[in-house]
Design an enzyme around this catalytic site. Sequence first.
Site, PDB file in Angstrom:
ATOM      1  N   CYS A   1      16.114  89.529 169.140  1.00 18.27           N
ATOM      2  CA  CYS A   1      16.964  88.960 170.176  1.00 18.27           C
ATOM      3  C   CYS A   1      16.121  88.562 171.391  1.00 18.27           C
ATOM      4  O   CYS A   1      15.336  87.634 171.318  1.00 18.27           O
ATOM      5  CB  CYS A   1      18.092  89.929 170.530  1.00 18.27           C
ATOM      6  SG  CYS A   1      19.461  89.155 171.439  1.00 18.27           S
TER       7      CYS A   1
ATOM      8  N   HIS B   1      20.577  91.250 165.306  1.00 20.47           N
ATOM      9  CA  HIS B   1      20.188  92.660 165.443  1.00 20.47           C
ATOM     10  C   HIS B   1      20.187  93.350 164.074  1.00 20.47           C
ATOM     11  O   HIS B   1      21.239  93.747 163.574  1.00 20.47           O
ATOM     12  CB  HIS B   1      21.148  93.385 166.391  1.00 20.47           C
ATOM     13  CG  HIS B   1      20.989  92.985 167.817  1.00 20.47           C
ATOM     14  ND1 HIS B   1      20.085  93.590 168.658  1.00 20.47           N
ATOM     15  CD2 HIS B   1      21.590  92.011 168.547  1.00 20.47           C
ATOM     16  CE1 HIS B   1      20.139  93.020 169.851  1.00 20.47           C
ATOM     17  NE2 HIS B   1      21.046  92.054 169.813  1.00 20.47           N
TER      18      HIS B   1
ATOM     19  N   GLU C   1      19.109  96.274 163.463  1.00 20.68           N
ATOM     20  CA  GLU C   1      19.203  97.723 163.626  1.00 20.68           C
ATOM     21  C   GLU C   1      20.630  98.247 163.592  1.00 20.68           C
ATOM     22  O   GLU C   1      20.847  99.447 163.383  1.00 20.68           O
ATOM     23  CB  GLU C   1      18.521  98.162 164.932  1.00 20.68           C
ATOM     24  CG  GLU C   1      19.227  97.751 166.212  1.00 20.68           C
ATOM     25  CD  GLU C   1      18.856  96.369 166.719  1.00 20.68           C
ATOM     26  OE1 GLU C   1      19.041  96.118 167.921  1.00 20.68           O
ATOM     27  OE2 GLU C   1      18.396  95.528 165.911  1.00 20.68           O
TER      28      GLU C   1
END
Length: 524
Positions: free
Chosen positions: A86, A181, A183
């Site tokens: 990002c 993202h 994660e």
Amino acid sequence: MLKDIHQHRILILDFGSQYAQLIARRVREIGVYCELMPCDIDEETIRDFNPHGIILSGGPETVTLSHTLRAPAFIFEIGCPVLGICYGMQTMAYQLGGKVNRTAKAEFGHAQLRVLNPAFLFDGIEDQVSPQGEPLLDVWMSHGDIVSELPPGFEATACTDNSPLAAMADFKRRFFGLQFHPEVTHTPQGHRILAHFVIHICQCIPNWTTKHIIEDSIRDIQEKVGKEQVIVGLSGGVDSAVTATLVHKAIGDQLVCVLVDTGLLRLNEVDEVLNVFQKHLGAKVICVDAKDRFMKALKGISDPEEKRKIAGEQFIRVFEEQAKKLNVKWLGQGTIYPDVIESAKTKTGKGHIIKTHHNVGGLPLNMELKLIEPLRELFKDEVRKLGLELGLPADLIYRHPFPGPGLAIRILGEVNAEYINILKQADAIFIEELKKSDYYHQVSQAFAVFMPLKSVGVKGDARHYGYIIALRAVKTVDFMTAQWADLPHEFLSKVSHRIVNEIKEVSRVVYDMTNKPPATIEWE
């Protein structure tokens, strides 16, 4: 031969993202050690850390402003693989000669990613396949800027309808950027994408396993302590339990456990803790009655930070007194990695203290005991895995966390005996009902909070002014972020009914529906 669990390591540079700690958790789950550091860390620190790979986190800023955060320029010159996520992708693109602009339409939430070149990061990974045979991935976006022009040497490796350059790569220099993202759990294949970077691109060997962590901790404790004794403070929580068990496994009878009865523990907790540790550890446990001492020290104190620091100082003084009696030089503490992160004085060079943990920032500077913290590098779920591997009972391992200062920080403002007694009863009712309804293990942490305010109610036929109890329950994986638990209204009604009927001093019960962030899990 013992494995070096720190030999292969990833450095995560934090640009202020709410997900930065989550990136660290994902890397640990892959089996590789990592650390989270501010993005403006100096070159010497990074070189000393000697990472096999570097991850640039997301962040709330915009690269389009000249004064916002940037990655240290030299990381792009040392031959180390870099993954930008990002904001991390955007600053990498900008710093290496690309362009970043505000997007006409911000992307927040689910998006479908079309993979243009699966090499390295996306190799063999897909959620669906397009009619043209291209891999498609479900990903989570959260951005208002986009890379509008690639830096020299990069190519686009994925796109979405709103982001033509949703992923980029310079394969020669091993630089990669992801606008989404990986994660978060909303990106189902995110774990595999990160594993490709950590294992295949950075060529890390996954030595960060529960078995190896235990072996490393035992060796470290033995080397530090030698033949000296160690005091470990028990609280009834998993962190102190695993700490005590690790130390006991390392040095046996050199361990002395101390349970400080502060008067701020939960209802019947002293007896429960003594029973568990004498039964399962077989270690010497000394119970110190320090109720009057803590109450005297906390009298007139309403500031949360002061209460934490006073609790920390009193704990240490009690331990030092016991240590002198026993000629002990070491204090074992259950500090874990989130404690260290949250107690850091700065975040990204300009952050603020979130809260001082009594076993990190609240320790007195003139402490006479030497400190040993075998869990300092671990997240909460890693600590629990260690506990199970060490043979501790599951009921203890999965018990909800309890703060070191105890009920002192669950009573808003000044602490006194009346407030403690009311809160103990309310908290016990809440936990009892959670267990009876099988909700206890469906939430990560639950507790009651005492509010020293009086609210009008009706008991019998008369007006009644009583105190307010707030109930808090959250769900979380790593305690760095958390969602409030949406417990059934019927259940909450039952708990509320019991509290106001069984505790005459209480007239009102409220339920906390705030996530972390913006709130912290504890109220103080």
